[in-house]
Design a protein around this motif. Structure first.
Motif, PDB file in Angstrom:
ATOM      1  N   UNK A  91      -0.864   4.467 -23.184  1.00 43.04           N
ATOM      2  CA  UNK A  91      -2.313   4.604 -23.300  1.00 43.04           C
ATOM      3  C   UNK A  91      -2.667   5.312 -24.610  1.00 43.04           C
ATOM      4  N   UNK A  92      -3.890   5.123 -25.052  1.00 42.45           N
ATOM      5  CA  UNK A  92      -4.356   5.741 -26.297  1.00 42.45           C
ATOM      6  C   UNK A  92      -4.217   7.259 -26.198  1.00 42.45           C
ATOM      7  N   UNK A  93      -3.650   7.852 -27.236  1.00 41.20           N
ATOM      8  CA  UNK A  93      -3.464   9.293 -27.286  1.00 41.20           C
ATOM      9  C   UNK A  93      -2.093   9.757 -26.835  1.00 41.20           C
ATOM     10  N   UNK A  94      -1.307   8.896 -26.205  1.00 36.46           N
ATOM     11  CA  UNK A  94       0.000   9.289 -25.681  1.00 36.46           C
ATOM     12  C   UNK A  94       1.070   9.253 -26.763  1.00 36.46           C
ATOM     13  N   UNK A  95       2.133   9.996 -26.534  1.00 35.79           N
ATOM     14  CA  UNK A  95       3.263  10.098 -27.442  1.00 35.79           C
ATOM     15  C   UNK A  95       4.189   8.904 -27.231  1.00 35.79           C
ATOM     16  N   UNK A  96       4.560   8.219 -28.326  1.00 35.95           N
ATOM     17  CA  UNK A  96       5.445   7.054 -28.288  1.00 35.95           C
ATOM     18  C   UNK A  96       6.560   7.310 -29.298  1.00 35.95           C
ATOM     19  N   UNK A  97       7.800   6.992 -28.914  1.00 31.50           N
ATOM     20  CA  UNK A  97       8.949   7.193 -29.795  1.00 31.50           C
ATOM     21  C   UNK A  97       9.393   5.866 -30.384  1.00 31.50           C
ATOM     22  N   UNK A  98       9.503   5.815 -31.731  1.00 30.90           N
ATOM     23  CA  UNK A  98       9.992   4.640 -32.445  1.00 30.90           C
ATOM     24  C   UNK A  98      11.053   5.116 -33.430  1.00 30.90           C
ATOM     25  N   UNK A  99      12.238   4.535 -33.357  1.00 32.64           N
ATOM     26  CA  UNK A  99      13.362   4.927 -34.217  1.00 32.64           C
ATOM     27  C   UNK A  99      13.580   6.436 -34.203  1.00 32.64           C
ATOM     28  N   UNK A 100      13.495   7.023 -33.006  1.00 31.30           N
ATOM     29  CA  UNK A 100      13.714   8.457 -32.801  1.00 31.30           C
ATOM     30  C   UNK A 100      12.714   9.338 -33.556  1.00 31.30           C
TER      31      UNK A 100
END
Length: 152
Positions: A91-100
């Protein structure tokens, strides 16, 4: 990197003042500094806040370049049938991990259906950790407050 920056949910009585960005909180016997607010919800008499927090006791090497701080990246999430619970995590505002590396989702761009999967495209901006010197100063000030010390 995931042990330095993470999401943390706290629940408060409805009219109790919640923590603010920059406050130190204790979780799992460690000091964490709040660097962002991801989500806020009210359930009956509880205020639930999901914070982005940084470990105040850990030394880290990752620091994205300052020029990248305003830059957004495209994030593609594929939601498979039966795995709809992942929608809460993007969801908008949430933390997402990409390539650590941590990113905060900013907004949705596109949604598409491919066979039985839902493909969601959103924008994310890099989450910058607070510099170690500032974190240590904040921890020191917090300890002085707890001990009620003053420097003359």
């Amino acid at each position: 990197m995931k042990h330095i920056i993470k999401s943390l949910e706290k629940a408060y009585r409805l009219y109790k003042q919640p923590h603010k960005i920059g406050d130190l909180i204790e979780f799992q016997q460690k000091q964490w500094i709040i660097i962002g607010i991801e989500a806020v919800s009210i359930d009956l008499n509880k205020l639930r806040v999901i914070y982005t927090v940084q470990n105040a006791e850990e030394v880290y090497a990752y620091q994205p370049p300052i020029s990248d701080s305003g830059k957004t990246v495209e994030i593609i999430a594929r939601v498979r049938t039966g795995k709809e619970a992942i929608l809460e995590k993007i969801q908008v505002g949430r933390l997402v991990w990409i390539d650590n590396k941590p990113y905060q989702s900013v907004g949705f761009i596109d949604i598409d259906i491919e066979f039985t999967d839902v493909v969601i495209t959103l924008l994310g901006r890099p989450v910058r950790p607070i510099p170690i010197k500032e974190v240590r100063a904040k921890v020191l000030n917090e300890r002085k407050k707890k001990l009620n010390l003053q420097v003359l």
